[in-house]
Design a protein around this motif. Structure first.
Motif, short mmCIF file in Angstrom:
data_model
loop_
_atom_site.label_atom_id
_atom_site.label_comp_id
_atom_site.label_asym_id
_atom_site.label_seq_id
_atom_site.Cartn_x
_atom_site.Cartn_y
_atom_site.Cartn_z
N ALA A 1 17.29 -4.18 -1.18
CA ALA A 1 17.44 -5.26 -2.15
C ALA A 1 18.26 -4.81 -3.35
O ALA A 1 19.10 -5.57 -3.87
N ARG A 2 18.05 -3.58 -3.79
CA ARG A 2 18.83 -3.06 -4.92
C ARG A 2 20.30 -2.91 -4.56
O ARG A 2 21.16 -2.90 -5.45
N ALA A 3 20.60 -2.78 -3.26
CA ALA A 3 22.00 -2.72 -2.81
C ALA A 3 22.53 -4.10 -2.46
O ALA A 3 23.66 -4.22 -1.96
N GLY A 4 21.73 -5.14 -2.70
CA GLY A 4 22.18 -6.50 -2.41
C GLY A 4 22.09 -6.87 -0.95
O GLY A 4 22.77 -7.79 -0.49
N ILE A 5 21.23 -6.18 -0.18
CA ILE A 5 21.10 -6.42 1.25
C ILE A 5 19.70 -6.95 1.54
O ILE A 5 18.71 -6.36 1.11
N THR A 6 19.62 -8.08 2.26
CA THR A 6 18.34 -8.69 2.61
C THR A 6 18.12 -8.57 4.11
O THR A 6 18.98 -9.01 4.89
N PRO A 7 17.01 -7.98 4.56
CA PRO A 7 16.75 -7.88 6.01
C PRO A 7 16.70 -9.26 6.66
O PRO A 7 16.17 -10.22 6.08
N GLU B 1 6.58 2.56 4.47
CA GLU B 1 7.94 3.08 4.43
C GLU B 1 8.97 1.97 4.57
O GLU B 1 9.99 1.93 3.87
N ALA B 2 8.73 1.04 5.49
CA ALA B 2 9.65 -0.08 5.68
C ALA B 2 9.68 -0.97 4.44
O ALA B 2 10.73 -1.51 4.08
N GLU B 3 8.53 -1.13 3.79
CA GLU B 3 8.48 -1.91 2.55
C GLU B 3 9.33 -1.26 1.47
O GLU B 3 10.07 -1.94 0.74
N GLU B 4 9.25 0.07 1.35
CA GLU B 4 10.07 0.78 0.37
C GLU B 4 11.56 0.64 0.72
O GLU B 4 12.41 0.47 -0.16
N LEU B 5 11.87 0.71 2.01
CA LEU B 5 13.26 0.55 2.44
C LEU B 5 13.77 -0.85 2.10
O LEU B 5 14.92 -1.01 1.67
N GLN B 6 12.93 -1.86 2.29
CA GLN B 6 13.33 -3.22 1.95
C GLN B 6 13.66 -3.32 0.46
O GLN B 6 14.63 -3.99 0.08
N GLY B 7 12.89 -2.62 -0.38
CA GLY B 7 13.19 -2.60 -1.80
C GLY B 7 14.50 -1.90 -2.11
O GLY B 7 15.29 -2.36 -2.94
#
Length: 598
Positions: free
Chosen positions: A519-525, A510-516
């Motif tokens: 990324a599409r919103a231009g946000i990097t954890p 789930e966290a991996e999907e959230l990271q994706g």
């Protein structure tokens, strides 16, 4: 099935709900497998915006009813919010293309681009399953795996709210769409409310861990849903620590605190029929694990790592080092995000407390309707202010501002129309977003640590942020300097996103999907935080060592996904109160255990 009280004479509809991370999905999936084993035809429906039913079964499930290949008589449906919203928009906009000017069609499209439309579109699918007997005529039982508590309460309140709104509303169309469709919607919502409140058709299954916070949340949830008329309720206490005859100190401490939590069970839960399900030494993913969850005699899946020691990767840091990095950049927004139940509130409180202890001004807040930060802290702390985005307060303030502003230029009839339109539940989206934006901009002067709602609901908030950004961009003339909330979220110096997870298959996926999605919103954890890890705690009992070994594939995957990872060990006592929270930001896991020993 008499050994499981919540499955005695099960009605047609079963709702599994509770605080995030208590095992609702696993229990719903295991129940579906057990019912089909008894010859029942079952439809399993996820209403969670961050559904992982497909991951549990190892199957691809989407926004259409799908048969589970390895489980005869079982079908599943994951209500995909984005697909539902796309279909909903097409239903409203396609009939008027070519009939209305392009500018009006574009305006309608933008009006229907926000999170409110997504919620309503998903909810339409949910209500059709309850209100239309033909929609589920092929099944004996329909099981709903719901979103974490706060979102579920919102979802279940909607039938009554929309029924009231549609009966009383005389205003503009708002996000419901053309007026011509309201009669059908009114019928569906009334039918859904009747089904939800009929104990012969619907049973509420409150799922909780044997922990004070989860049981307290279950009590609050039951009180609110009882007000809606959902009277047939059962309590399932899931994942209790089994007795360890070898005397592992960590296992004994957890077993003791769970027993105390059950002794202090909320008063309104005590009369409910109760089912107790013990913790298993493996993750409940796959058919073998699901069968073992509700049947102790079922053969467990093999322990493939029985000869392996559970060692944490060398490059994993401790929470203390993450705070060092956050502090180095100065005042900023720290957003703790992830699946429900992974410990976002705990990590957010620990980070905020450590920053305040170092003398910085810190605002700790939450967008989670089910979060209780003050219960986690249990004390006032110098330099630390605690707040929360209260949807009801935000809505009231928003309505008052709109009436005082836009309404001041209208006559009595116009003000009446505006007041009616502001009763729409869709007003929540705008009201909450405005308060969220205010928090974002406070991070220019101080550290703002934000405990976000569970993943799916957080993404809806970010969707609203993106919509606002696009609107401002269109309005600004070329060369004008401006900063939107989304621009601050995209700046790594101004925003640090911490993805919180557990060392388990589903939370990591789930966290991996959230990271994706980010990324599409231009946000990097900025970093990942693996919370409540047994591998980091180095237990001595064979049972907990098996649980620790089960973490290793997930820890390896986290290391692949992010170069900056902190790990927090499972502790002997719940991290509640300032002393316990401070232990989480000790220099090492060993120091945390010693500082937090019973």
């Amino acid at each position: 099935m008499t050994a499981l009280p919540f499955l005695d004479n099960p009605p047609r509809f079963l709702f599994f709900t509770g605080k995030g991370g208590v095992g609702k999905t696993s229990l719903a999936c295991a129940t579906a497998v057990r019912l089909t084993g008894a010859g029942r035809r079952v439809l399993l429906v996820s209403t969670d915006p961050a559904s992982n039913v497909g991951q549990v079964f190892g199957a691809t499930i989407g926004n259409t009813i799908t048969a589970i290949p390895d489980v005869p008589l079982l079908s599943a449906l994951e209500i995909d919010p984005q697909q539902a919203a796309d279909a909903y928009r097409a239903q409203i906009i396609d009939p008027v293309r070519g009939l209305l000017p392009t500018a009006e069609v574009d305006a309608m499209t933008e009006q229907l681009s926000g999170a409110c439309t997504t919620e309503i579109a998903s909810f339409n699918e949910f209500t059709s399953l309850l209100a239309d007997p033909q929609a589920t005529a092929d099944y004996d039982h329909v099981l709903f795996d719901t979103a974490p508590t706060g979102h579920t309460i919102r979802l279940l309140q909607l039938p009554g709210e929309w029924t009231t709104y549609l009966s009383d509303g005389k205003g503009d169309v708002s996000c419901l769409g053309p007026v011509a469709g309201l009669d059908r919607l009114r019928h569906d919502y009334r039918g859904a409310l009747e089904a939800l409140t009929d104990p012969s058709r619907t049973r509420l299954v409150l799922v909780a861990r044997p922990q004070r916070s989860a049981l307290g949340e279950a009590g609050r949830t039951y009180a609110e849903l009882l007000e809606l008329g959902m009277s047939d309720a059962h309590l399932v206490v899931n994942g209790g620590m089994p007795h360890d005859a070898a005397g592992d100190p960590l296992a004994a401490a957890v077993e003791s605190r769970e027993a105390i939590a059950l002794q202090d069970l909320p008063a309104n839960l005590r009369p409910l029929p109760r089912t107790t399900i013990p913790l298993l030494p493996f993750n409940t993913v796959g058919l073998g694990a699901l069968r073992s969850l509700l049947d102790a005699a079922a053969p467990p899946p093999p322990d493939t790592g029985s000869a392996t020691s559970a060692t944490v990767p060398d490059d994993f840091a401790v929470l203390h080092s993450l705070v060092d990095g956050i502090e180095a950049d100065g005042p900023s927004l720290v957003m703790c995000m992830g699946k429900g139940g992974v410990g976002k509130t705990t990590v957010a409180a620990a980070v905020a407390l450590e920053l305040a202890r170092r003398g910085h001004e810190v605002l700790l807040s939450t967008t989670d309707p089910a979060a209780h930060l003050t219960e986690t802290l249990q004390a006032d702390v110098e330099h630390l202010t605690v707040s929360r985005i209260d949807p009801e307060h935000a809505i009231t303030q928003y309505r008052e501002r709109v009436m005082a502003g836009k309404g001041s230029a209208l006559d009595d009839a116009g003000r009446a129309v505006l007041a009616e339109d502001l009763k729409s539940p869709c007003t929540d989206e705008v009201a909450v977003f405005q308060q969220f934006s205010h928090l974002v901009f406070q991070s220019r002067r101080k550290f703002v640590v934000l405990d976000t709602a569970p993943t799916g609901h957080t993404l809806l908030l970010l969707d609203a942020t993106g919509s606002y950004h696009r609107e401002i961009t269109r309005q600004m003339s070329e060369g004008t300097r401006y900063t939107t909330p989304l621009m601050r979220l995209q700046d790594p110096h101004q925003t640090k996103v911490l993805l919180i997870t557990l060392a388990e298959t589903t939370p990591v996926q789930e966290a991996e999907e959230l990271q994706g999605d980010l990324a599409r919103a231009g946000i990097t954890p900025y970093a990942w935080v693996v919370n409540n890890s047994l591998a980091a705690a180095a237990p001595s009992s064979a049972f907990l060592q098996a649980r620790a070994r089960a973490e290793l594939p997930s820890l390896a995957r986290v290391a692949e996904l992010c170069g900056r990872v902190a790990i927090v060990p499972m502790l002997a006592r719940e991290p509640v109160g300032t002393a316990a929270l401070s232990a989480l930001t000790q220099q090492s896991a060993t120091e945390a255990q010693l500082a937090h020993a019973p």
